[in-house]
Design a protein around this motif. Structure first.
Motif, PDB file in Angstrom:
ATOM      1  N   UNK A  97       9.506 -70.281  60.241  1.00 55.50           N
ATOM      2  CA  UNK A  97       8.094 -70.297  59.865  1.00 55.50           C
ATOM      3  C   UNK A  97       7.875 -71.070  58.566  1.00 55.50           C
ATOM      4  N   UNK A  98       8.837 -70.971  57.624  1.00 56.13           N
ATOM      5  CA  UNK A  98       8.696 -71.693  56.366  1.00 56.13           C
ATOM      6  C   UNK A  98       8.792 -73.195  56.542  1.00 56.13           C
ATOM      7  N   UNK A  99       9.761 -73.648  57.315  1.00 53.91           N
ATOM      8  CA  UNK A  99       9.911 -75.092  57.543  1.00 53.91           C
ATOM      9  C   UNK A  99       8.758 -75.656  58.355  1.00 53.91           C
ATOM     10  N   UNK A 100       8.196 -74.842  59.254  1.00 55.34           N
ATOM     11  CA  UNK A 100       7.068 -75.300  60.071  1.00 55.34           C
ATOM     12  C   UNK A 100       5.721 -75.059  59.398  1.00 55.34           C
ATOM     13  N   UNK A 101       5.746 -74.470  58.180  1.00 52.76           N
ATOM     14  CA  UNK A 101       4.534 -74.231  57.384  1.00 52.76           C
ATOM     15  C   UNK A 101       3.524 -73.365  58.130  1.00 52.76           C
ATOM     16  N   UNK A 102       4.032 -72.368  58.841  1.00 49.70           N
ATOM     17  CA  UNK A 102       3.181 -71.471  59.611  1.00 49.70           C
ATOM     18  C   UNK A 102       2.901 -70.195  58.827  1.00 49.70           C
ATOM     19  N   UNK A 103       1.798 -69.531  59.194  1.00 42.97           N
ATOM     20  CA  UNK A 103       1.452 -68.254  58.572  1.00 42.97           C
ATOM     21  C   UNK A 103       2.415 -67.167  59.030  1.00 42.97           C
ATOM     22  N   UNK A 104       2.698 -66.198  58.157  1.00 47.44           N
ATOM     23  CA  UNK A 104       3.607 -65.100  58.468  1.00 47.44           C
ATOM     24  C   UNK A 104       2.845 -63.862  58.934  1.00 47.44           C
ATOM     25  N   UNK A 180       4.766 -85.318  37.169  1.00 42.86           N
ATOM     26  CA  UNK A 180       3.874 -84.163  37.054  1.00 42.86           C
ATOM     27  C   UNK A 180       2.467 -84.583  37.440  1.00 42.86           C
ATOM     28  N   UNK A 181       1.798 -83.714  38.181  1.00 44.38           N
ATOM     29  CA  UNK A 181       0.395 -83.934  38.533  1.00 44.38           C
ATOM     30  C   UNK A 181      -0.214 -82.577  38.858  1.00 44.38           C
ATOM     31  N   UNK A 182      -1.531 -82.511  38.924  1.00 42.92           N
ATOM     32  CA  UNK A 182      -2.180 -81.236  39.235  1.00 42.92           C
ATOM     33  C   UNK A 182      -3.317 -81.453  40.217  1.00 42.92           C
ATOM     34  N   UNK A 183      -3.672 -80.393  40.918  1.00 43.14           N
ATOM     35  CA  UNK A 183      -4.775 -80.416  41.870  1.00 43.14           C
ATOM     36  C   UNK A 183      -5.344 -79.014  41.981  1.00 43.14           C
ATOM     37  N   UNK A 184      -6.517 -78.888  42.581  1.00 42.18           N
ATOM     38  CA  UNK A 184      -7.162 -77.600  42.794  1.00 42.18           C
ATOM     39  C   UNK A 184      -6.997 -77.192  44.243  1.00 42.18           C
ATOM     40  N   UNK A 185      -6.493 -75.977  44.466  1.00 40.87           N
ATOM     41  CA  UNK A 185      -6.256 -75.531  45.832  1.00 40.87           C
ATOM     42  C   UNK A 185      -7.513 -74.895  46.418  1.00 40.87           C
ATOM     43  N   UNK A 611      -1.520 -73.309  51.943  1.00 41.85           N
ATOM     44  CA  UNK A 611      -2.596 -72.451  51.441  1.00 41.85           C
ATOM     45  C   UNK A 611      -3.920 -72.933  52.005  1.00 41.85           C
ATOM     46  N   UNK A 612      -4.224 -72.445  53.189  1.00 40.85           N
ATOM     47  CA  UNK A 612      -5.437 -72.840  53.894  1.00 40.85           C
ATOM     48  C   UNK A 612      -6.548 -71.831  53.629  1.00 40.85           C
ATOM     49  N   UNK A 613      -7.681 -72.034  54.270  1.00 41.21           N
ATOM     50  CA  UNK A 613      -8.819 -71.122  54.102  1.00 41.21           C
ATOM     51  C   UNK A 613      -8.465 -69.708  54.542  1.00 41.21           C
ATOM     52  N   UNK A 614      -7.662 -69.590  55.597  1.00 41.69           N
ATOM     53  CA  UNK A 614      -7.288 -68.276  56.098  1.00 41.69           C
ATOM     54  C   UNK A 614      -6.100 -67.675  55.350  1.00 41.69           C
ATOM     55  N   UNK A 615      -5.449 -68.454  54.499  1.00 45.29           N
ATOM     56  CA  UNK A 615      -4.281 -67.964  53.753  1.00 45.29           C
ATOM     57  C   UNK A 615      -4.518 -68.105  52.250  1.00 45.29           C
ATOM     58  N   UNK A 616      -5.781 -67.992  51.814  1.00 46.17           N
ATOM     59  CA  UNK A 616      -6.111 -68.267  50.421  1.00 46.17           C
ATOM     60  C   UNK A 616      -5.715 -67.159  49.465  1.00 46.17           C
ATOM     61  N   UNK A 617      -5.231 -66.014  49.971  1.00 49.09           N
ATOM     62  CA  UNK A 617      -4.804 -64.934  49.088  1.00 49.09           C
ATOM     63  C   UNK A 617      -3.297 -64.951  48.844  1.00 49.09           C
ATOM     64  N   UNK A 618      -2.641 -66.017  49.239  1.00 48.87           N
ATOM     65  CA  UNK A 618      -1.198 -66.135  49.059  1.00 48.87           C
ATOM     66  C   UNK A 618      -0.847 -66.058  47.575  1.00 48.87           C
ATOM     67  N   UNK A 620       1.170 -66.451  43.989  1.00 50.53           N
ATOM     68  CA  UNK A 620       1.661 -67.686  43.382  1.00 50.53           C
ATOM     69  C   UNK A 620       3.146 -67.909  43.657  1.00 50.53           C
ATOM     70  N   UNK A 621       3.972 -66.870  43.471  1.00 49.92           N
ATOM     71  CA  UNK A 621       5.406 -67.038  43.701  1.00 49.92           C
ATOM     72  C   UNK A 621       5.698 -67.312  45.172  1.00 49.92           C
ATOM     73  N   UNK A 622       5.043 -66.584  46.052  1.00 45.13           N
ATOM     74  CA  UNK A 622       5.252 -66.804  47.488  1.00 45.13           C
ATOM     75  C   UNK A 622       4.853 -68.221  47.872  1.00 45.13           C
ATOM     76  N   UNK A 623       3.730 -68.707  47.320  1.00 44.51           N
ATOM     77  CA  UNK A 623       3.272 -70.068  47.599  1.00 44.51           C
ATOM     78  C   UNK A 623       4.310 -71.088  47.154  1.00 44.51           C
ATOM     79  N   UNK A 624       4.820 -70.936  45.937  1.00 46.20           N
ATOM     80  CA  UNK A 624       5.798 -71.886  45.413  1.00 46.20           C
ATOM     81  C   UNK A 624       7.085 -71.857  46.229  1.00 46.20           C
ATOM     82  N   UNK A 625       7.543 -70.654  46.608  1.00 48.43           N
ATOM     83  CA  UNK A 625       8.772 -70.541  47.400  1.00 48.43           C
ATOM     84  C   UNK A 625       8.599 -71.182  48.776  1.00 48.43           C
TER      85      UNK A 625
END
Length: 666
Positions: A97-104, A180-185, A611-618, A620-625
Motif C-alpha cells: 500500500x505504501x509503494x502504491x500510495x494507497x489509503x490504509x 529544499x523547497x516548500x509547498x502547501x498541502x 495527502x488527498x482530500x479524503x486523507x487530509x487528516x494524515x 505529519x510523521x505518518x505522511x513523511x514515512x
C-alpha cells in the motif's frame, strides 16, 4: 577389574533387573549374582560411569539439571517463528500500500462493514490462502495487527530501515548537497521537503528524500534554515556540504538574510545554486510579459483549455474528431505546460475547427457554447493569433527539450551549463529576417493576408523595455514591419533575460578543468591554471600540487578523455581511485553539485497523491514515512532481493516498545 572404583557403586546398587541385582529380597548380597555382574561389566566396551565423570561440567548446568529450560527455549523460539511469519504478512501489506500510495484506513472498520479499508481487506485476502493467518485472525486476543497504532509502528519501522540504508551510503561519501523547497498541502499546512544529493561508492549520482517538515507556524528564513540543518545534522554538514539549491524567492536566495546565507555561516563551502529550471521559467515568464501582444495571446490561449475543461460534452466532441488532441491548462510556474498548449493548438488546428463547427451547427447546444465556439474558431482564423502561435511554437521548440533535460537526476552542472549555452545560442540564431519571413509566409498561407495595422508615429514606452534593441526598426512602416517588430521584440526580451539570469554561471568556470572536449587543448597548448586557482579558492579541500600532476596525466592520455560521470565510473572499475585520488575527489564534487531542485518538485507530486482530500487528516510523521516508502521504493526492492527486509523491519518493530507478543528469538 575389582579395582574399578568408579563402577563399584553402580554394580552394587543397580536394581534395573532381577538377573543383575546382587541384592536379594532379604537385603543380603547374593555373591553368585554379584560375580555374574562383575563378569558382565568386565566384558563391556567401556566404563560409562568413568566417562560421565570426566565429562561432568562440560555441558550447560541448567540443561543438564533441568530439561524444562531447554524445552521452554525451544517452544519460545518456535512460537516466535510463527509470530514473525504473521508479522511478515502485515509488513507485506504495508509495503504494497505504501509503494502504491494507497489509503490504509477505512471509514468504517467494524465487523459488519462491507469495506473495512485497504489494509484490513488485503490482510483478510491473505488469510483466504494462509491457514496460519486465518487462525491468527480468528483466535488472537493480544495482537491482531489491524489497529492504526500497529500500522503506524510498522510504517515507522520500514522508514527506519530505509533511512539506515540512506545513512550508510551518505556517511561513506565525501560530499553532499541539499535541495529544499516548500509547498502547501490540501490541509493548508506548509510542507518543507529536504533532498540530499551525493555520489555513492559506485560513482552513481543519488538523490534521497529525507522527509516532509511542517513549517506552517514560522516560514521565515531562520526557521527554514534551522529545519534544514537539523535534517542533515547527522551527515557532518560543516565539512561535507558543498552546495545548496533553492528557487529564486528572496527568503531562500537572499544574500544577507536568506536561507542560503544562514546556512553558509555554518557550512562555509556550501555554494548556492539558483535552480536552473526555475530560472528558465522566469526567463519565459518575464521575457514575454513586457510585450503586450504576447500577454493577449496567452490570455486567448487559456480560453481553449477553459472551453473544453468545463464541459465533458464539449470534450467528448473533440475526442470524436481527434482522440489525440488535448489542450492542457497554463501555469504560472510551469511554462512547459504552456508550451504543450501551444503545441496542441498549433498541431490540432484543423481538428479544433471541426469541433467548433459541430458545436455551432448541431442542435442541443446552449447559447454560451455556441458563442464561445464561434469566437474561438475566429481566433484560429485570426492572423495576429496564428502569427503569435507560430512564434512561440518555434521558441518553445527550443526551450521544451531544455526543460526535459533539467528534470534529470543524473544531470551534472557542467552538462547543464552546456545545454543552457546551446539553447541561448539557438535563440539568438532565430533573430533573423529569414526566420521572420518564414513564419510570416507560413501564417499567410494558413489564414491569408493580415488586415492593415494602424501605423504608429513614434515608438511606445514599452518598446524601450529590457530586451528591445531594434533601433530604427521600431517605427512601423506597414503591417509587415509591425509584425517584424513584435517578432524581434519577443526574441530580444527572452535572450536578454536569459543572458542576465544565467550570467552567474561564470562563477562555475572551474568546471572547465574537467571539460573533456578541451582535454587535448590543455595537453598541447596550456594548463587551465586560472580555473584551478578558482577551484582551490572555492573549495580548499584539494592538494593543489597533486591535483595538477594528476590532471596532466588525464589530459595527456586519450583513454581518459570522457565526460565526468563516465570517467569516474571507469576509474572506479579499473581501481585507479587511489592513484588518481584528487581527480576522483574533483569528479565526485562536480557530480554532487545539483543544477536544479526538480527532485523537490517530484516530492510535491508524491505529497499530493498521498495527502488527498479524503486523507487530509494524515499525521505529519505518518505522511513523511509514507512519502519516503513511495519515493525510495528502489531501496525496498533491493533489500527484498537480498532477503533481509522483513527480518530488519521485524527486529525494529519488536524493539519500539514492550510487546505482549514475542518477536525476538532467545
Amino acid at each position: 577389574m575389582l579395582n574399578c572404583l568408579f563402577c563399584w557403586p553402580f554394580l552394587l546398587f543397580d536394581r534395573s533387573s532381577t538377573l543383575n541385582n546382587p541384592w536379594t529380597t532379604t537385603g543380603f548380597v547374593d555373591l553368585k549374582n554379584l560375580s555374574r555382574g562383575i563378569e558382565r561389566h568386565s566384558k563391556s566396551r567401556g566404563h560409562t560411569s568413568e566417562l560421565k565423570l570426566k565429562l561432568f561440567g562440560r555441558v550447560r548446568i541448567d540443561e543438564a539439571l533441568d530439561q524444562a529450560a531447554a524445552i521452554s527455549v525451544s517452544r519460545h523460539n518456535q512460537q516466535v517463528g510463527k509470530n514473525r511469519a504473521i508479522l511478515k504478512r502485515l509488513i507485506v501489506a504495508v509495503v504494497y500500500l505504501g509503494c502504491q500510495e494507497q489509503a490504509f484506513r477505512g471509514h468504517d472498520e467494524s465487523a459488519s462493514s462491507s469495506n473495512k479499508g485497504n489494509f484490513v481487506e488485503l490482510v483478510n485476502s491473505f488469510a483466504e490462502f494462509d491457514i496460519n493467518m486465518m487462525e491468527h485472525l480468528a483466535t488472537a486476543t493480544t495482537f491482531v495487527g489491524m489497529s492504526s497504532t500497529i500500522q503506524n509502528e510498522i510504517i515507522e519501522s520500514i522508514d527506519h530501515v530505509i533511512q539506515e540504508e540512506i545513512n550508510k551510503e551518505i556517511n561513506t561519501c565525501e560530499f553532499i548537497a541539499v535541495e529544499v523547497d516548500d509547498t502547501t498541502d490540501i490541509s493548508c499546512k506548509c510542507q518543507l521537503t529536504v533532498i540530499v544529493r551525493y555520489v555513492n561508492a559506485k560513482g552513481e549520482i543519488c538523490e534521497c528524500f529525507l522527509g516532509f517538515f511542517d513549517v506552517s507556524a514560522k516560514r521565515d528564513a531562520q526557521a527554514i534554515a534551522d529545519v534544514t540543518m537539523r535534517a542533515i545534522a547527522n551527515y557532518s554538514p560543516e565539512t561535507k556540504l558543498i552546495c545548496q539549491t533553492y528557487d529564486g524567492a528572496s527568503c531562500m536566495s537572499g544574500q544577507r538574510g536568506g536561507v542560503q546565507a544562514l546556512v553558509k555561516t555554518k557550512c562555509p563551502h556550501a555554494l548556492f545554486i539558483h535552480c536552473y529550471a526555475d530560472k528558465l521559467n522566469l526567463v519565459l515568464a518575464k521575457g514575454t510579459s513586457n510585450v503586450q501582444e504576447s500577454k493577449l495571446f496567452f490570455a486567448d490561449l487559456d480560453c481553449f483549455h477553459n472551453f473544453f475543461s468545463r464541459s465533458s460534452k464539449r470534450t467528448s466532441v473533440l475526442a470524436d474528431v481527434d482522440k489525440s488532441i488535448r489542450v492542457p491548462g497554463g501555469s504560472t510556474t510551469r511554462w512547459n505546460f504552456k508550451s504543450r498548449a501551444v503545441h496542441a493548438v498549433h498541431e490540432g488546428r484543423t481538428s479544433l475547427m471541426i469541433a467548433f463547427d459541430r458545436i455551432a451547427t448541431e442542435p442541443g447546444w446552449d447559447n454560451d457554447a455556441v458563442s464561445q465556439s464561434s469566437s474561438l474558431k475566429q481566433k484560429l482564423n485570426d492572423f495576429d493569433f496564428m502569427f503569435m502561435l507560430a512564434i512561440f511554437q518555434t521558441i518553445f521548440g527550443l526551450t521544451e527539450p531544455l526543460f526535459q533535460i533539467l528534470q534529470s537526476k543524473t544531470l551534472d552542472i557542467r552538462q547543464c551549463d552546456e545545454r543552457v549555452t546551446g539553447t541561448l545560442n539557438a535563440l539568438k540564431a532565430l533573430r533573423s529576417t529569414e526566420t521572420f519571413s518564414r513564419l510570416y509566409e507560413n501564417t499567410v498561407q494558413t489564414v491569408g493576408i493580415p488586415n492593415e495595422r494602424r501605423k504608429r508615429s513614434r515608438p511606445a514606452w514599452r518598446d524601450f523595455d529590457v530586451g528591445a534593441s531594434m533601433g530604427g526598426d521600431l517605427a512601423d512602416t506597414g503591417s509587415t514591419d509591425s509584425y517584424r517588430r513584435i517578432f524581434f521584440q519577443i526574441l530580444d526580451n527572452i535572450v536578454q533575460h536569459m543572458t542576465l539570469r544565467f550570467q552567474d554561471m561564470i562563477n562555475l568556470s572551474f568546471f572547465r578543468v574537467l571539460d573533456n572536449a578541451v582535454f587535448k587543448t590543455y595537453s598541447e597548448s596550456g594548463f587551465p591554471s586560472r580555473d584551478i586557482s578558482q577551484l582551490i579558492e572555492t573549495y580548499p579541500v584539494f592538494d593543489e600540487q597533486r591535483l595538477r600532476n594528476e590532471l596532466q596525466v588525464i589530459y595527456a592520455d586519450p583513454l581518459f578523455h570522457k565526460p565526468p560521470a563516465e570517467l569516474l565510473t571507469m576509474l572506479i572499475k579499473d581501481e585507479l581511485t587511489s592513484s588518481l585520488s584528487e581527480v576522483c575527489k574533483l569528479l565526485r564534487l562536480m557530480l554532487t553539485i545539483p543544477a536544479t531542485s526538480t527532485s523537490a518538485e517530484r516530492s510535491f507530486s508524491c505529497l499530493k497523491r498521498i495527502k488527498t482530500f479524503l486523507r487530509n487528516s494524515c499525521a505529519q510523521e505518518r505522511l513523511s514515512h509514507l512519502a519516503k516508502i513511495s519515493m525510495e521504493s528502489s531501496i525496498i526492492r533491493a533489500l527484498r532481493s537480498h532477503g533481509d527486509l522483513y527480518d530488519r523491519v521485524t527486529d525494529h518493530f519488536a524493539t519500539i516498545k514492550d510487546r505482549r507478543m514475542a518477536f525476538l528469538y532467545k
